[in-house]
Write an enzyme that holds these catalytic residues in place. Structure first.
Site, mmCIF file in Angstrom:
data_model
loop_
_atom_site.group_PDB
_atom_site.id
_atom_site.type_symbol
_atom_site.label_atom_id
_atom_site.label_comp_id
_atom_site.label_asym_id
_atom_site.label_seq_id
_atom_site.Cartn_x
_atom_site.Cartn_y
_atom_site.Cartn_z
ATOM 1 N N ALA A 67 0.694 -1.196 -0.102
ATOM 2 C CA ALA A 67 0.053 0.122 0.054
ATOM 3 C C ALA A 67 0.901 1.297 -0.040
ATOM 4 O O ALA A 67 2.030 1.483 0.548
ATOM 5 C CB ALA A 67 -1.057 0.040 1.188
ATOM 6 N N GLY A 89 0.345 5.615 0.432
ATOM 7 C CA GLY A 89 -0.460 7.142 1.133
ATOM 8 C C GLY A 89 0.451 8.134 0.968
ATOM 9 O O GLY A 89 1.586 8.010 0.410
ATOM 10 N N GLY A 90 -0.388 9.191 1.254
ATOM 11 C CA GLY A 90 0.581 10.438 1.110
ATOM 12 C C GLY A 90 1.736 10.591 1.743
ATOM 13 O O GLY A 90 2.519 11.200 1.584
ATOM 14 N N MET A 91 1.938 9.851 3.007
ATOM 15 C CA MET A 91 3.087 10.072 3.959
ATOM 16 C C MET A 91 3.729 8.770 4.071
ATOM 17 O O MET A 91 4.635 8.746 4.962
ATOM 18 C CB MET A 91 2.859 10.479 5.220
ATOM 19 C CG MET A 91 2.214 12.240 5.107
ATOM 20 S SD MET A 91 2.217 12.922 6.790
ATOM 21 C CE MET A 91 3.824 12.971 7.258
ATOM 22 N N GLY A 92 3.491 7.819 3.342
ATOM 23 C CA GLY A 92 4.200 6.561 3.720
ATOM 24 C C GLY A 92 3.834 5.238 2.883
ATOM 25 O O GLY A 92 3.055 5.497 1.969
ATOM 26 N N VAL A 98 3.487 0.701 2.757
ATOM 27 C CA VAL A 98 3.826 -0.554 3.514
ATOM 28 C C VAL A 98 4.280 -1.453 2.668
ATOM 29 O O VAL A 98 3.722 -1.937 1.259
ATOM 30 C CB VAL A 98 2.166 -0.921 3.797
ATOM 31 C CG1 VAL A 98 2.273 -2.301 4.719
ATOM 32 C CG2 VAL A 98 1.653 0.364 4.856
ATOM 33 N N LYS A 125 6.576 -0.671 7.504
ATOM 34 C CA LYS A 125 5.854 0.334 7.346
ATOM 35 C C LYS A 125 6.884 1.622 7.415
ATOM 36 O O LYS A 125 7.690 1.775 8.202
ATOM 37 C CB LYS A 125 4.816 0.601 8.632
ATOM 38 C CG LYS A 125 3.576 -0.239 8.492
ATOM 39 C CD LYS A 125 2.453 0.187 8.967
ATOM 40 C CE LYS A 125 1.152 -0.513 8.798
ATOM 41 N NZ LYS A 125 0.105 -0.122 9.285
ATOM 42 N N ASP A 170 -6.512 5.729 16.268
ATOM 43 C CA ASP A 170 -7.205 5.492 14.903
ATOM 44 C C ASP A 170 -7.537 3.899 14.895
ATOM 45 O O ASP A 170 -7.120 3.308 13.875
ATOM 46 C CB ASP A 170 -5.947 5.708 13.934
ATOM 47 C CG ASP A 170 -6.653 5.797 12.439
ATOM 48 O OD1 ASP A 170 -7.708 5.935 12.186
ATOM 49 O OD2 ASP A 170 -5.606 5.707 11.598
#
Length: 387
Positions: A16, A18-21, A23, A38, A143
């Site tokens: 995966a 995302g905007g900041m990382g 996986v 991660k 979260d």
């Protein structure tokens, strides 16, 4: 050979981004085991030679990761390693986690058909036990959502991603990321998170757990719409009655979920341990979970049921009684955890009373049918986020 991290971890497949990382599925060459890595990309891309030059949010994040790793709880994902690495010229914080082979609860919730309530309750009970241990150590997750609950091959649920939401929120407050919607996942955010409050406590996690339970039991989120509209609903509205959406759900479970979704933290259960106890009692007093349960129909979807085969949607699924192929039903009685029900004109709310030998749940009438759902009785206060 692909990418290598810290001269130890071989990054094989990106799972995966995302905007900041990112996986990654990876391999720990030193220990010869599969892991998940991660990577969190920090806004400042410069490589820092001095570890003391880390920002305060970064230091707090790594401190919280170490505190989570020290929990060593059966339902908390194992953190094998953490640190900082420069990859492609970008400074990254990394976490090395155990790999859970069965995917996350988001995947389970997305499958056709309604999950048996006792499976959802069992997963949530395990998450509540993990949260109880974390809260006792002063850690607030921030979260809790199905994508952060992983399942192992043996069916054990494990909570992951402690500290990440807090790090992103800290960076945003420090002006190191683009301001906008509060950091987190809108569908599972508590009203206090939706308002942008900085110092949320452990009861925020319990609200998010209520959202997870609501979705898993009913097949829909408590609130739906665009992100900002969902945040508004969390702050101002109550979700539709879970008992009305799932008529065959045990009242003890329906009332617990609605109390978790109270807008005021003081009206929710006051500890994750309390939530785990109520869920465990409901499972013991009702239908015991099976090792490989079938799925039952989710309202609004046409799906085959184990006892009828394919066909049109027949409506809500009734509670199964004992019989061939059905899980056993355990009546409440002195040999098990006793239940007490007090009838009244108003909707019921959960209370816990301590007896000389054990803790038992008691259902009593709430004072008004229009009153906001209140919590299981417990002592106020509790651990707060470590600053």
């Amino acid at each position: 050979m692909g990418l290598r991290l810290n001269d130890r971890y071989q990054l094989n497949t990106m799972l995966a981004r995302g905007g900041m990382g990112e996986v990654w599925d990876a391999h720990d060459e030193r220990m010869d085991r599969p892991v998940v890595v991660k990577l969190l990309r920090l806004p400042d891309a410069r490589a820092k030679s001095d570890r003391n030059d880390r920002t305060e949010p970064e230091r707090r994040f790594l401190d919280e990761v170490r505190a989570t790793a020290a929990l060593k709880h059966d339902h908390v994902i194992i953190v094998h390693d953490s640190g900082e690495h420069v990859l492609h010229g970008h400074r990254m914080l990394f976490l090395v986690l155990e790999r859970a082979d069965e995917g996350d609860l988001a995947k389970a919730f997305a499958e056709p058909g309604r999950l048996p309530w006792y499976d959802v309750a069992s997963w949530a009970r395990q998450v509540a036990e993990a949260l109880a241990a974390a809260h006792e150590a002063g850690i607030v997750h921030r979260d809790v959502k199905p994508a952060n609950v992983l399942r192992t091959g043996s069916g054990v649920a494990k909570l992951a991603d402690f500290g990440i939401a807090k790090l992103l929120d800290d960076l945003a407050r420090a002006g190191r990321s683009v301001p906008g919607v509060p950091i987190g996942t809108p569908s599972y955010m508590s009203p206090e998170q939706a308002r942008g409050e900085e110092d949320v406590d452990h009861r925020s996690d319990l609200y998010s757990l209520g959202c997870l339970l609501y979705e898993g039991l009913s097949g829909r989120l408590p609130f739906r719409g665009a992100p900002l509209e969902v945040l508004r609903q969390h702050k101002e509205e109550q979700p539709p009655s879970l008992a009305a959406l799932v008529p065959d759900l045990p009242p003890m479970v329906a009332d617990l979920v609605m109390s978790l979704l109270a807008r005021q933290p003081g009206h929710r259960p006051q500890s994750a341990a309390e939530v785990a106890l109520v869920l465990g009692t409901a499972i013991a007093a009702g239908t015991a979970p099976r090792r490989n349960p079938g799925r039952v129909e989710r309202p609004g979807r046409a799906a085959p049921r184990p006892d009828t085969g394919p066909g049109p949607n027949p409506g809500p699924v009734p509670t199964r009684g004992p019989g061939p192929g059905s899980p056993p039903v355990h009546p409440a009685g002195p040999a098990r955890v006793p239940l007490m029900l007090t009838a009244g004109p108003a909707r019921a709310r959960l209370m816990l009373t301590a007896g000389p030998a054990r803790v038992r749940p008691m259902l009593t009438a709430a004072p008004s049918p229009d009153a906001e759902p209140r919590s299981c009785v417990g002592r106020p206060g509790g651990p707060r986020t470590v600053q």
